[in-house]
Scaffold this motif. Structure first.
Motif, PDB file in Angstrom:
ATOM      1  N   ASP A 108      44.312 -73.215 -46.372  1.00 55.13           N
ATOM      2  CA  ASP A 108      45.079 -71.975 -46.485  1.00 55.13           C
ATOM      3  C   ASP A 108      44.788 -71.086 -45.282  1.00 55.13           C
ATOM      4  OD1 ASP A 108      46.378 -69.669 -47.184  1.00 55.13           O
ATOM      5  OD2 ASP A 108      45.151 -69.227 -48.954  1.00 55.13           O
ATOM      6  N   VAL A 109      45.784 -70.889 -44.435  1.00 58.09           N
ATOM      7  CA  VAL A 109      45.592 -70.087 -43.214  1.00 58.09           C
ATOM      8  C   VAL A 109      46.354 -68.767 -43.296  1.00 58.09           C
ATOM      9  CG1 VAL A 109      45.161 -72.109 -41.781  1.00 58.09           C
ATOM     10  CG2 VAL A 109      47.512 -71.275 -42.045  1.00 58.09           C
ATOM     11  N   SER A 110      46.662 -68.324 -44.500  1.00 58.78           N
ATOM     12  CA  SER A 110      47.440 -67.101 -44.672  1.00 58.78           C
ATOM     13  C   SER A 110      46.624 -65.843 -44.385  1.00 58.78           C
ATOM     14  CB  SER A 110      48.013 -67.029 -46.095  1.00 58.78           C
ATOM     15  OG  SER A 110      46.973 -67.050 -47.060  1.00 58.78           O
ATOM     16  N   ASN A 111      45.296 -65.910 -44.593  1.00 59.87           N
ATOM     17  CA  ASN A 111      44.431 -64.749 -44.348  1.00 59.87           C
ATOM     18  C   ASN A 111      43.626 -64.984 -43.076  1.00 59.87           C
ATOM     19  OD1 ASN A 111      42.676 -62.605 -44.334  1.00 59.87           O
ATOM     20  ND2 ASN A 111      42.022 -62.839 -46.453  1.00 59.87           N
ATOM     21  N   PRO A 112      43.930 -64.258 -42.000  1.00 58.61           N
ATOM     22  CA  PRO A 112      43.238 -64.471 -40.714  1.00 58.61           C
ATOM     23  C   PRO A 112      41.715 -64.343 -40.810  1.00 58.61           C
ATOM     24  CG  PRO A 112      45.146 -63.050 -40.427  1.00 58.61           C
ATOM     25  CD  PRO A 112      44.960 -63.213 -41.907  1.00 58.61           C
ATOM     26  N   LYS A 113      41.216 -63.544 -41.756  1.00 55.99           N
ATOM     27  CA  LYS A 113      39.773 -63.353 -41.883  1.00 55.99           C
ATOM     28  C   LYS A 113      39.067 -64.636 -42.324  1.00 55.99           C
ATOM     29  CE  LYS A 113      39.957 -58.407 -42.952  1.00 55.99           C
ATOM     30  NZ  LYS A 113      39.604 -57.359 -43.947  1.00 55.99           N
ATOM     31  N   ASP A 114      39.804 -65.530 -42.973  1.00 53.13           N
ATOM     32  CA  ASP A 114      39.213 -66.769 -43.474  1.00 53.13           C
ATOM     33  C   ASP A 114      39.451 -67.951 -42.539  1.00 53.13           C
ATOM     34  OD1 ASP A 114      38.485 -65.377 -45.770  1.00 53.13           O
ATOM     35  OD2 ASP A 114      40.355 -65.875 -46.804  1.00 53.13           O
ATOM     36  N   VAL A 115      40.088 -67.681 -41.408  1.00 52.10           N
ATOM     37  CA  VAL A 115      40.558 -68.774 -40.554  1.00 52.10           C
ATOM     38  C   VAL A 115      39.836 -68.799 -39.209  1.00 52.10           C
ATOM     39  CG1 VAL A 115      42.570 -69.729 -39.355  1.00 52.10           C
ATOM     40  CG2 VAL A 115      42.825 -68.746 -41.647  1.00 52.10           C
ATOM     41  N   LEU A 116      39.455 -69.995 -38.795  1.00 49.61           N
ATOM     42  CA  LEU A 116      38.906 -70.217 -37.462  1.00 49.61           C
ATOM     43  C   LEU A 116      40.026 -70.812 -36.613  1.00 49.61           C
ATOM     44  CD1 LEU A 116      36.501 -70.293 -35.525  1.00 49.61           C
ATOM     45  CD2 LEU A 116      35.888 -72.522 -36.481  1.00 49.61           C
ATOM     46  N   THR A 117      40.396 -70.126 -35.532  1.00 51.07           N
ATOM     47  CA  THR A 117      41.481 -70.571 -34.658  1.00 51.07           C
ATOM     48  C   THR A 117      40.895 -71.122 -33.370  1.00 51.07           C
ATOM     49  OG1 THR A 117      42.998 -68.922 -35.585  1.00 51.07           O
ATOM     50  CG2 THR A 117      43.581 -69.881 -33.453  1.00 51.07           C
ATOM     51  N   ILE A 118      41.258 -72.368 -33.046  1.00 43.77           N
ATOM     52  CA  ILE A 118      40.660 -73.062 -31.905  1.00 43.77           C
ATOM     53  C   ILE A 118      41.761 -73.507 -30.944  1.00 43.77           C
ATOM     54  CG2 ILE A 118      39.171 -74.968 -31.219  1.00 43.77           C
ATOM     55  CD1 ILE A 118      38.242 -75.074 -34.189  1.00 43.77           C
ATOM     56  N   PRO A 119      41.824 -72.960 -29.723  1.00 49.26           N
ATOM     57  CA  PRO A 119      42.809 -73.417 -28.742  1.00 49.26           C
ATOM     58  C   PRO A 119      42.552 -74.880 -28.376  1.00 49.26           C
ATOM     59  CG  PRO A 119      41.821 -71.311 -28.083  1.00 49.26           C
ATOM     60  CD  PRO A 119      40.991 -71.848 -29.211  1.00 49.26           C
ATOM     61  N   LEU A 120      43.617 -75.663 -28.256  1.00 46.95           N
ATOM     62  CA  LEU A 120      43.487 -77.076 -27.939  1.00 46.95           C
ATOM     63  C   LEU A 120      43.920 -77.350 -26.497  1.00 46.95           C
ATOM     64  CD1 LEU A 120      44.767 -78.646 -31.275  1.00 46.95           C
ATOM     65  CD2 LEU A 120      42.402 -78.201 -30.560  1.00 46.95           C
ATOM     66  N   SER A 121      43.454 -78.453 -25.963  1.00 46.27           N
ATOM     67  CA  SER A 121      43.626 -78.743 -24.538  1.00 46.27           C
ATOM     68  C   SER A 121      45.077 -78.939 -24.127  1.00 46.27           C
ATOM     69  CB  SER A 121      42.820 -79.992 -24.168  1.00 46.27           C
ATOM     70  OG  SER A 121      43.238 -81.108 -24.936  1.00 46.27           O
ATOM     71  N   GLY A 122      45.898 -79.466 -25.019  1.00 50.32           N
ATOM     72  CA  GLY A 122      47.291 -79.720 -24.669  1.00 50.32           C
ATOM     73  C   GLY A 122      48.225 -78.563 -24.976  1.00 50.32           C
ATOM     74  N   GLY A 123      47.668 -77.407 -25.325  1.00 47.21           N
ATOM     75  CA  GLY A 123      48.475 -76.264 -25.720  1.00 47.21           C
ATOM     76  C   GLY A 123      48.503 -76.109 -27.230  1.00 47.21           C
ATOM     77  N   GLY A 124      48.807 -74.924 -27.702  1.00 48.01           N
ATOM     78  CA  GLY A 124      48.780 -74.668 -29.131  1.00 48.01           C
ATOM     79  C   GLY A 124      47.353 -74.559 -29.631  1.00 48.01           C
ATOM     80  N   CYS A 125      47.182 -74.572 -30.930  1.00 42.88           N
ATOM     81  CA  CYS A 125      45.849 -74.366 -31.488  1.00 42.88           C
ATOM     82  C   CYS A 125      45.675 -75.083 -32.818  1.00 42.88           C
ATOM     83  CB  CYS A 125      45.588 -72.872 -31.675  1.00 42.88           C
ATOM     84  SG  CYS A 125      46.712 -72.089 -32.869  1.00 42.88           S
ATOM     85  N   LEU A 126      44.426 -75.206 -33.216  1.00 39.00           N
ATOM     86  CA  LEU A 126      44.061 -75.700 -34.541  1.00 39.00           C
ATOM     87  C   LEU A 126      43.629 -74.497 -35.357  1.00 39.00           C
ATOM     88  CD1 LEU A 126      43.225 -77.867 -36.644  1.00 39.00           C
ATOM     89  CD2 LEU A 126      40.997 -77.934 -35.503  1.00 39.00           C
ATOM     90  N   MET A 127      44.248 -74.313 -36.529  1.00 34.78           N
ATOM     91  CA  MET A 127      43.873 -73.232 -37.438  1.00 34.78           C
ATOM     92  C   MET A 127      43.291 -73.868 -38.697  1.00 34.78           C
ATOM     93  SD  MET A 127      47.219 -70.725 -37.041  1.00 34.78           S
ATOM     94  CE  MET A 127      46.478 -69.423 -38.036  1.00 34.78           C
ATOM     95  N   VAL A 128      42.020 -73.560 -38.986  1.00 31.21           N
ATOM     96  CA  VAL A 128      41.356 -74.185 -40.116  1.00 31.21           C
ATOM     97  C   VAL A 128      40.662 -73.147 -40.972  1.00 31.21           C
ATOM     98  CG1 VAL A 128      39.356 -74.680 -38.642  1.00 31.21           C
ATOM     99  CG2 VAL A 128      39.605 -75.879 -40.808  1.00 31.21           C
ATOM    100  N   ASN A 129      40.911 -73.207 -42.277  1.00 31.09           N
ATOM    101  CA  ASN A 129      40.205 -72.343 -43.209  1.00 31.09           C
ATOM    102  C   ASN A 129      38.730 -72.747 -43.205  1.00 31.09           C
ATOM    103  OD1 ASN A 129      39.046 -71.493 -45.914  1.00 31.09           O
ATOM    104  ND2 ASN A 129      41.102 -70.624 -46.115  1.00 31.09           N
ATOM    105  N   ARG A 130      37.842 -71.774 -43.170  1.00 28.61           N
ATOM    106  CA  ARG A 130      36.409 -72.091 -43.087  1.00 28.61           C
ATOM    107  C   ARG A 130      35.938 -72.939 -44.268  1.00 28.61           C
ATOM    108  NH1 ARG A 130      36.734 -66.977 -40.671  1.00 28.61           N
ATOM    109  NH2 ARG A 130      35.800 -66.929 -38.570  1.00 28.61           N
ATOM    110  N   ASN A 131      36.612 -72.850 -45.388  1.00 26.36           N
ATOM    111  CA  ASN A 131      36.245 -73.678 -46.538  1.00 26.36           C
ATOM    112  C   ASN A 131      36.620 -75.141 -46.342  1.00 26.36           C
ATOM    113  OD1 ASN A 131      35.197 -71.496 -48.040  1.00 26.36           O
ATOM    114  ND2 ASN A 131      37.220 -70.973 -48.830  1.00 26.36           N
ATOM    115  N   ASN A 132      37.433 -75.427 -45.317  1.00 28.73           N
ATOM    116  CA  ASN A 132      37.889 -76.793 -45.069  1.00 28.73           C
ATOM    117  C   ASN A 132      37.219 -77.428 -43.850  1.00 28.73           C
ATOM    118  OD1 ASN A 132      40.454 -75.224 -46.316  1.00 28.73           O
ATOM    119  ND2 ASN A 132      40.481 -77.364 -46.961  1.00 28.73           N
ATOM    120  N   ILE A 133      36.212 -76.767 -43.301  1.00 29.80           N
ATOM    121  CA  ILE A 133      35.546 -77.315 -42.121  1.00 29.80           C
ATOM    122  C   ILE A 133      34.871 -78.644 -42.450  1.00 29.80           C
ATOM    123  CG2 ILE A 133      33.604 -76.948 -40.549  1.00 29.80           C
ATOM    124  CD1 ILE A 133      34.454 -74.053 -40.314  1.00 29.80           C
ATOM    125  N   GLY A 134      34.355 -78.776 -43.679  1.00 26.41           N
ATOM    126  CA  GLY A 134      33.760 -80.049 -44.084  1.00 26.41           C
ATOM    127  C   GLY A 134      34.773 -81.175 -44.044  1.00 26.41           C
TER     128      GLY A 134
END
Length: 275
Positions: A108-134
């Protein structure tokens, strides 16, 4: 003639265009093959020096290519792995491609406070809920080596920031001596009580974590006095010595909790010395 897109990458505009019967595209391709200069916003206007219908057709063909290129660039990273619904299923982990945001989303990436946003090498980004890092760790093989490095560094940095914030919140408004007693206990036992290893990775759910969930957000877990901190530490040690019935932990978690138990034993001694 090279076409510069916003990313700074040069593309051959004729790779995606099929030759027409009237030979117009063949002529444009020849122009491309024999020229080598950058063209900015007026690309379409300088494609050819000819006039009339030929120029209009060439301009139309170039505009078609540019629109297709722009639409392609707006896709989410790794979208070539997605099914028709925009879902990537890798090792049982489901990612959602958000082409509008050029983002690959996990959880769930609807709440920015719960999301880690990671820029990727080919452009764009990975958005991952901190609860889903595992879960992300199970699908790390999907990413390129460079993106793997970016993801691991971002997670480590995020853990460090969250750990520092946790430390600040823990000792905020506490009486003098409590923070020092905590630090000394951490040094003597090799366990800091926050549940992180040397790489900044969370090892287990600590007594601090549990107490933060149960207490009012405006209250400090340790309270404001040595007595309140001692009361918290003694309760934490009791819960560690008396786990819930049926509670089952892995060997790694049991080892981490054993370290946490030693930490609270020493912390209690330090606090009692302050009384």
């Amino acid at each position: 003639m090279d076409i510069r897109i916003n990313s700074g990458t040069y593309y051959n505009p004729y790779e995606k265009l099929s030759c027409s019967n009237n030979g117009i595209l063949d002529e444009v391709k020849q122009t491309y093959d024999t020229q080598n200069k950058e063209v900015e916003e007026d690309t379409c206007k300088t494609v050819t020096k000819s006039s009339g219908e030929n120029e209009a057709e060439k301009l139309k063909a170039m505009n078609t290519f540019l629109n297709e290129r722009i639409n392609t660039d707006k896709k989410a990273p790794y979208s070539h792995l997605a099914d028709e619904s925009g879902i990537i299923n890798y090792n049982g982990v489901c990612f959602v491609c958000n082409n509008e945001k050029q983002a690959l989303c996990l959880g769930d990436v609807s709440n920015p406070k719960d999301v880690l946003t990671i820029p990727l090498s080919g452009g764009g980004c990975l958005m991952v809920n901190r609860n889903n890092i595992g879960a992300l760790s199970k699908a790390i093989g999907m990413f390129s080596p460079e993106d793997m490095g970016r993801i691991m560094r971002a997670i480590a940095q995020d853990n460090q920031c969250r750990r520092k914030q946790t430390e600040i919140e823990t000792f905020e408004d506490s009486e003098d001596g409590v923070e020092e007693a905590w630090r000394q206990a951490a040094e003597e036992t090799g366990c800091d009580g926050f549940g992180y290893d040397e790489q900044g990775k969370k090892t287990h759910i600590t007594q601090l974590d549990i107490s933060r969930v149960l207490m009012d957000k405006d209250e400090s877990v340790l309270g404001k006095t040595v007595e309140s901190a001692l009361n918290f530490a003694e309760n934490a040690l009791y819960r560690l010595n008396n786990p819930m019935p049926g509670e089952s932990d892995s060997d790694a978690v049991r080892a981490a909790k054993a370290g946490e138990k030693r930490f609270y034993e020493v912390f209690i001694e330090k606090l009692k010395a302050l009384q």
